[in-house]
Structure formats: C-alpha cells, structure tokens
Design a protein around this motif. Sequence first.
Motif, PDB file in Angstrom:
ATOM      1  N   VAL A 134       0.858  -1.189   0.000  1.00 42.46           N
ATOM      2  CA  VAL A 134       0.000   0.000   0.000  1.00 42.46           C
ATOM      3  C   VAL A 134       0.893   1.236   0.000  1.00 42.46           C
ATOM      4  O   VAL A 134       1.778   1.371   0.848  1.00 42.46           O
ATOM      5  N   MET A 150      -7.013   0.735  -6.352  1.00 40.44           N
ATOM      6  CA  MET A 150      -7.868   0.733  -5.175  1.00 40.44           C
ATOM      7  C   MET A 150      -7.432   1.917  -4.313  1.00 40.44           C
ATOM      8  O   MET A 150      -6.313   1.935  -3.791  1.00 40.44           O
ATOM      9  N   LEU A 164      -6.425  -3.532   4.685  1.00 46.21           N
ATOM     10  CA  LEU A 164      -5.998  -3.076   3.361  1.00 46.21           C
ATOM     11  C   LEU A 164      -4.650  -3.683   2.986  1.00 46.21           C
ATOM     12  O   LEU A 164      -4.450  -4.122   1.846  1.00 46.21           O
ATOM     13  N   ALA A 168      -4.093  -6.098  -0.160  1.00 45.55           N
ATOM     14  CA  ALA A 168      -3.195  -5.572  -1.194  1.00 45.55           C
ATOM     15  C   ALA A 168      -2.061  -6.546  -1.489  1.00 45.55           C
ATOM     16  O   ALA A 168      -1.642  -6.702  -2.643  1.00 45.55           O
ATOM     17  N   PHE A 177      -2.624  -0.329  -4.889  1.00 45.01           N
ATOM     18  CA  PHE A 177      -3.367   0.094  -3.706  1.00 45.01           C
ATOM     19  C   PHE A 177      -2.740   1.390  -3.190  1.00 45.01           C
ATOM     20  O   PHE A 177      -1.565   1.413  -2.820  1.00 45.01           O
ATOM     21  N   TYR A 179      -3.379   4.917  -0.574  1.00 42.46           N
ATOM     22  CA  TYR A 179      -4.205   5.413   0.522  1.00 42.46           C
ATOM     23  C   TYR A 179      -3.879   6.865   0.812  1.00 42.46           C
ATOM     24  O   TYR A 179      -2.781   7.354   0.547  1.00 42.46           O
TER      25      TYR A 179
END
Length: 343
Positions: A134, A150, A164, A168, A177, A179
């Motif tokens: 991530v 994502m 997550l 991921a 992924f 964030y």
Amino acid sequence: MSAAYCLALTTYLCIAVRARVGLSVVTLTEQNFEGFLTTHEKVLIEFYNVSDQSSDSLSRELLAAMRKVRSYGSQVQLAKVDTTSVDLVKRFVPKHQLPVLMWFTHGEATKYQRTLRTANHIADFILALDREAVVRLESDEDLKNYNRVMFAQLARTSPEFRVLEVVAAKHLDTVAFLYKESAEKSVTFLMDGFPPRSFSGDLTVYSLDHFVNTVLMKSEEPPLEQEDGPIVVVGSTFEELVLRQDKDVFLNIYAPYCGHCQKFAAVWTEFALQAASSLPNLVVAKMDGTQNGSPMPDEFSWDVYPSVFFVKAGSTTPFVYHDERSVSHLMSFASEHGSGLLR
C-alpha cells in the motif's frame, strides 16, 4: 590487550553476529508452524517431500537465495516444511506438485506460488514481492499515473489499514493500492474509462478481497435467454447461478479450443436434459473458462479443461469431480451426493 582493541573486537563480533541473524532457513513443524507465520510479516515457505531426491539441492538453493536477498536489505523470512510430517499444511498444498514455494503475509497464504529451483530465480521472486503493498498518495494528481487503482481513505493506525495491507499483498500483480490519510474509511476502485465503484459494508479481509476479485474479474455479457440444456454462466452471474441456496449445481468449465471439451459437450448436454426431468434439485451449468473468471478464485480456480465442479445448495466450497465423464456416472453422483432439496 588494550581497551581499544577489546572494544574494536567486540564491535566486530557484534556486527558479525548481526550479519548472521536471519541467515538460516527455518524448519517448520506441527509445533511452530502457526506461530512462525503469525510472528513474521512476510514469509516464503518451501513445501517439499523429504523422499524427493532434489529436496537437499533445493534447500541449498533456498539458503543461497536468502543470502542474496539479505544483501539487498530484504528481511523476508524463509522456511521449509516436509509435507509428509506436518498434517496441517495439507490445506495449503492439496493440488500442487511438490516442491512448491508459497508466499505468506501477516500469517495468510497468498496466490503467489512458484516451482523455482535456482537461487537466482527464488531471489528474484522474493524481491519482486517484498515491497510496500500500500502506497501513500502524496497528491490527488498522482492518481492519474495509474490506469486502475484501489484508493483508500483511512488512518494508517486503524485496524482497517491492516485489512488493506493484507488484501493488497494478495494482488501485487493486478492492481495498485493507494491510501490517503483520513478519518473517512472508504475504498473506491478507479479504472480508466469506467465509473468509480465504491466498497460498501464492513471492511474485513474476506469482504474487501471479494470486492477486489469481483471488480477485476473478466466476464462475457450474459445471454439474453437460456436455451434447453446446460445453463450458461458468465463471470458476472457466477454467484447468482452457481452459489445457490435452493439447488445443487454441477458446473462444467470448458475452453472452446479444447478437444476433450468438445467431446464432453454432447455428454454434458444430455446429462443436463436428463437431470432436468429426474433431478429437480440440480442445476447443470457451463462456463467458458477462457473468457470468464470466478469472484472466488481461492475456492474456484482451474488450469485444465474441462474442469467440473459440484456445489451443494447453500455451500461456497466446491467438490472437484474426477470420476468417469458419462451421463450415467454423472447422474449417479448427483443422486448420491446431492442435498436433496426440492424447492
């Protein structure tokens, strides 16, 4: 011996000891298997059969691979387990030809599996996966650098962020992924040329992984009408037509180019016609496995054609049918193993 010399020698020995830490492939047993997986974030495990003549050679290659990845700074833990002595690992390797290397993150198996035999290939495999699953989004403009992503908005310290990370890590080769630090707790799938799709529900590993599998799944358009014989399933109708609560389902996954599939097609059609009149609790279906995927790849996956699955009503765990492919045997199997629900 001077104090300075003693200090230098002690420092050298400490460095040498630290350099050796982690430079051993751990042998896993019934007693330490689960604990080892949950203790380490990233683990590569070799599942092997000790009677295999190549097992000693592969162990040496695994150790050499560890030395190589350590030189690049990777702290991935490497382990090996003899499948003949550890019963609980059978759930990880029920259908793989041994030896096989499997990648685990946060104690959970991922789809990354290989049958690599040399140190260089094993090391390359590790380094390709040993990266941040991530990535923090520095600017909303950075989203334009990805064709599918994502995008999560949540706090890094939250339990949802751990979810997550786990999910991921299972999709390193399929989708990015990203964030953004936020108290919002949202996940959205973004893909060029398609409208955003937002995740809804409780953010658990199972639910988020299912969401990812669903949005990435390939699918043909469903037929406008079903004809007599096997019903046609596509990726987007898989859950609706295969994972039924009221009926058992026999599903034939085929490939149009497969000669065995073409020969089996007539048998499957006749089976569907007979079942329609004598087994009202059974649905006989077919799906082109080259054009459609499964929203549950951990449960439904195939690499040979035809692949035949039997799913009882209310279940999401299929039985892979390997018996004789004749109408009489298929009818007998469905009668003997069916749930018997008549709705």
